[in-house]
Scaffold this motif. Structure first.
Motif, short mmCIF file in Angstrom:
data_model
loop_
_atom_site.label_atom_id
_atom_site.label_comp_id
_atom_site.label_asym_id
_atom_site.label_seq_id
_atom_site.Cartn_x
_atom_site.Cartn_y
_atom_site.Cartn_z
N TYR A 82 2.88 0.95 9.09
CA TYR A 82 1.39 1.29 9.26
C TYR A 82 1.26 2.50 8.32
O TYR A 82 2.13 3.53 8.43
CB TYR A 82 0.66 0.91 10.34
CG TYR A 82 0.85 -0.16 11.15
CD1 TYR A 82 0.17 -1.36 10.55
CD2 TYR A 82 1.43 -0.33 12.28
CE1 TYR A 82 0.32 -2.59 11.09
CE2 TYR A 82 1.22 -1.55 13.00
CZ TYR A 82 0.95 -2.73 12.38
OH TYR A 82 1.16 -3.96 13.11
N SER A 83 -0.06 2.71 7.84
CA SER A 83 -0.28 4.13 7.32
C SER A 83 -1.83 4.47 7.99
O SER A 83 -2.48 3.46 8.39
CB SER A 83 -0.46 4.15 5.79
OG SER A 83 0.52 4.40 5.39
N LEU A 113 1.32 8.82 5.55
CA LEU A 113 -0.09 8.84 5.80
C LEU A 113 -1.04 8.17 4.96
O LEU A 113 -1.95 7.40 5.66
CB LEU A 113 -0.40 10.19 6.43
CG LEU A 113 -1.64 10.30 6.96
CD1 LEU A 113 -1.67 11.34 8.35
CD2 LEU A 113 -2.96 10.67 6.63
N VAL A 114 -0.97 8.59 4.12
CA VAL A 114 -2.00 8.18 2.69
C VAL A 114 -1.47 6.94 2.03
O VAL A 114 -0.41 7.10 1.34
CB VAL A 114 -2.54 9.14 1.84
CG1 VAL A 114 -3.55 8.79 0.88
CG2 VAL A 114 -3.04 10.48 2.62
N SER A 115 -1.74 5.79 2.31
CA SER A 115 -1.03 4.50 1.80
C SER A 115 -0.87 4.63 0.17
O SER A 115 0.07 4.44 -0.44
CB SER A 115 -1.73 3.48 2.36
OG SER A 115 -2.88 3.23 1.77
N ASP A 137 -1.18 -5.84 -0.53
CA ASP A 137 -2.63 -5.05 -0.37
C ASP A 137 -2.46 -4.52 0.86
O ASP A 137 -3.33 -5.17 1.86
CB ASP A 137 -3.58 -5.83 -0.86
CG ASP A 137 -5.02 -5.14 -0.93
OD1 ASP A 137 -5.04 -4.13 -0.25
OD2 ASP A 137 -5.85 -5.64 -1.54
N ALA A 138 -1.98 -3.26 1.27
CA ALA A 138 -1.94 -3.01 2.76
C ALA A 138 -3.25 -2.83 3.51
O ALA A 138 -3.34 -3.26 4.67
CB ALA A 138 -1.16 -1.66 2.50
N PHE A 139 -4.25 -2.52 2.88
CA PHE A 139 -5.40 -2.31 3.52
C PHE A 139 -6.05 -3.67 3.83
O PHE A 139 -6.59 -3.74 4.96
CB PHE A 139 -6.55 -1.51 2.54
CG PHE A 139 -7.96 -1.02 3.28
CD1 PHE A 139 -7.92 -0.02 4.15
CD2 PHE A 139 -9.02 -1.81 2.85
CE1 PHE A 139 -9.25 0.39 4.75
CE2 PHE A 139 -10.13 -1.30 3.73
CZ PHE A 139 -10.18 -0.29 4.41
N ARG A 140 -6.06 -4.42 2.84
CA ARG A 140 -6.77 -5.73 3.21
C ARG A 140 -5.88 -6.57 4.24
O ARG A 140 -6.40 -7.35 4.98
CB ARG A 140 -6.78 -6.60 1.96
CG ARG A 140 -7.25 -8.15 2.05
CD ARG A 140 -7.71 -8.71 0.68
NE ARG A 140 -8.87 -8.11 0.16
CZ ARG A 140 -10.41 -8.48 0.71
NH1 ARG A 140 -10.26 -9.23 1.60
NH2 ARG A 140 -11.09 -8.01 -0.06
N GLU A 141 -4.67 -6.38 4.15
CA GLU A 141 -3.73 -6.78 5.12
C GLU A 141 -3.63 -6.28 6.64
O GLU A 141 -2.79 -6.71 7.35
CB GLU A 141 -2.36 -7.05 4.33
CG GLU A 141 -2.26 -7.85 3.22
CD GLU A 141 -1.02 -7.69 2.27
OE1 GLU A 141 0.04 -7.20 3.01
OE2 GLU A 141 -1.01 -8.47 1.11
N SER A 142 -4.51 -5.37 6.71
CA SER A 142 -4.47 -4.98 8.15
C SER A 142 -3.52 -3.96 8.31
O SER A 142 -2.83 -3.86 9.55
CB SER A 142 -4.73 -5.98 9.23
OG SER A 142 -5.22 -5.20 10.25
N VAL A 199 -3.35 -0.52 7.35
CA VAL A 199 -3.91 0.67 7.41
C VAL A 199 -5.08 0.92 8.28
O VAL A 199 -5.97 0.11 8.38
CB VAL A 199 -4.52 0.92 5.76
CG1 VAL A 199 -5.12 2.46 5.85
CG2 VAL A 199 -3.20 0.67 4.81
N LEU A 200 -5.14 1.89 9.07
CA LEU A 200 -6.11 1.95 9.90
C LEU A 200 -7.34 2.39 9.50
O LEU A 200 -8.49 1.74 10.07
CB LEU A 200 -5.49 3.32 11.13
CG LEU A 200 -6.42 3.41 12.20
CD1 LEU A 200 -6.68 2.29 13.15
CD2 LEU A 200 -6.23 4.52 13.11
N MET A 201 -7.32 3.35 8.53
CA MET A 201 -8.70 3.90 8.17
C MET A 201 -8.95 3.80 6.52
O MET A 201 -7.92 3.66 5.96
CB MET A 201 -9.00 5.27 8.60
CG MET A 201 -9.14 5.52 10.04
SD MET A 201 -9.42 7.20 10.31
CE MET A 201 -7.63 7.91 10.19
#
Length: 463
Positions: free
Chosen positions: A173-174, A229-231, A257-262, A264-266
């Protein structure tokens, strides 16, 4: 004969007395149907005011310029704009509205930060129409998976934000998706006196030395210095163009798509990103950008606006519609219901807006909407907002930012210099641009203010 003349005069008097005032309201093409419905609501309270909808394309200021060049009448009300207001004000096209605020039962519910957002020479030239917040989107599902507690909005500090971002940064994760312009917005949060890009609205100048600029840049550099830390910092387009995998693909997958795929925390996103954020398949909430407890909560806000044209034949009626649209609770709730009627998907409203008033009826209705609770909390804390869309009111803003400050910011981000070494020289150059632009604008504003009474007399048929 006398009886006939009397009846004729009576008929004329009756027609004139009960004739409707007709005003035109310009809106974006995609909002025409919505505004037609809003006009119907408005006429329930003001049946003697006829409202005609016209389209202002392709942009507000270009539309106004073309209208004047063609010697056509300006719309009585410009319903929604996010372009520089300084331009139409400098042309004398905007009606100052302060005369209508006396004994207004609703104006007191508009926080001072919004009331004062569009003032020149202590005159109010526009009303806040809708708001947008810069925010942190927090993945509540991933938060739980990482065994992190759900923070309160009030306790969402810079230290806690950094702690969560680090804890979420693992091989899988990021902590956050991106930090583009994070430092420029945090410059409005990490100082009591400055706003976007460390501009001091009281002194009407940049304060890069003592404002929020330097601490915001340091915070951003600290976050970006932690590997992974910053994906989005892991993306390397040059490697992708060569057919190789970059660090982002190695960590999250070739087509991920890391953000959409959950993963990335924020997310550093804003409320105007709702159209795609509402489609993510996990639970989330909007949080304010993190604050420094020594300074207090400061919520970076954008304010879209509505104004009345200086050439309207019916200034009072035009104002009533502008008020209905912006801070009259009857109109604001009617607007919210129109958005709400467009439906819900996956338990979330398809569309909505943040009102520019804290009227209790509005706040109560807003609380019922199927939107993130963090946005509801922000509406209840409008008195803690700090304006960040300074380009709408500060002449010379774009030149000062993109020609002077931004190139220096890029050098700092590349590690070629430090903010402390260049702050004084850069702010002096930027303030020179602002001062010169203000001098030009102030002269145009003075001319517009001088001509305004005579224009009104001519329109009202008094001279």
């Amino acid at each position: 004969m006398k009886k006939f003349l009397f009846l004729a005069l009576l008929i004329i008097f009756t027609v004139v007395s009960f004739a409707k005032a007709t005003i035109t309201v310009s809106v974006w093409s995609w909002n025409v149907d919505r505004y037609k419905k809003l006009v119907a609501e408005f006429n329930k309270y003001y049946p003697d005011i006829e409202v005609k909808i016209i389209v202002n394309e392709p942009d507000i200021n270009g539309f106004l310029t073309a209208t004047v060049s063609a010697k056509k009448a300006l719309p009585d009300v410009v319903a929604e704009s996010w372009e520089p207001l300084s331009y139409p004000v400098s042309q004398g096209w905007v009606y100052p509205l302060d005369e209508f605020f006396k004994d207004d039962p609703y104006i007191k519910y508009v926080p001072s930060s919004v009331q004062n957002a569009f003032k020149y020479n202590n005159k109010t030239y526009a009303l806040g129409e809708r708001l947008h917040f810069e925010c942190i989107v927090l993945n509540l599902d991933l938060l739980k998976k990482l065994n992190l507690n759900v923070p309160t909005y009030e306790n969402w500090t810079v230290d806690l934000f950094k702690q969560y971002a680090r804890r979420a940064t693992t091989k899988e994760y990021s902590g956050i998706n991106q930090l583009w312009e994070f430092d420029t917005f945090m410059a409005a949060v990490l100082s009591k006196d400055t706003t976007f890009w460390s501009f001091d609205p009281e002194k009407w100048e940049f304060d890069l030395v003592n404002g929020g600029w330097i601490p915001a840049i340091k915070l951003q550099k600290e976050l970006k210095s932690i590997p992974g830390l910053v994906s989005d910092d892991l993306i390397n387009q040059d490697l992708r163009n060569q057919g190789q995998l970059d660090d982002y693909q190695k960590k999250f997958g070739k087509d991920a798509d890391a953000f959409r795929e959950s993963k990335v925390l924020m997310g550093f996103e804003a409320t105007y990103d709702w159209s795609w954020l509402r489609t993510v398949p996990w639970n989330f909430d909007y949080y304010p950008v993190p604050h420094d407890p020594k300074i207090g909560i400061r919520l970076p806000v954008h304010i879209n606006y509505t104004f009345v044209s200086s050439t309207t034949k019916y200034p009072k009626e035009a104002f009533l519609f502008a008020r209905f649209l912006t801070y009259d609770p009857r109109g604001v709730i009617a607007r919210l219901k129109l958005y709400e009627s467009e439906g819900v998907e996956n338990g979330r409203l398809i569309d909505w807006f943040i009102p520019a008033t804290m009227h209790p009826d509005v706040v109560k209705y807003f609380d019922t909407l199927k939107i993130p609770n963090g946005i509801k909390w922000m509406l209840k804390n409008l008195d803690k907002t700090v304006r960040v869309d300074m380009w709408k009111i500060v002449p010379g803003w774009f030149e000062a930012i993109w020609d002077v400050i931004f190139p220096v910011n890029e050098k700092i981000r590349r590690g070629e210099t430090t903010p402390e070494a260049v702050a004084k020289e850069t702010q002096d150059k930027a303030n020179k641009v602002i001062k010169e632009s203000w001098t030009i604008f102030a002269k145009k504003l003075a001319d517009a203010e001088k001509k305004f009474p005579q224009i009104r007399k001519q329109i009202e048929g008094k001279k």
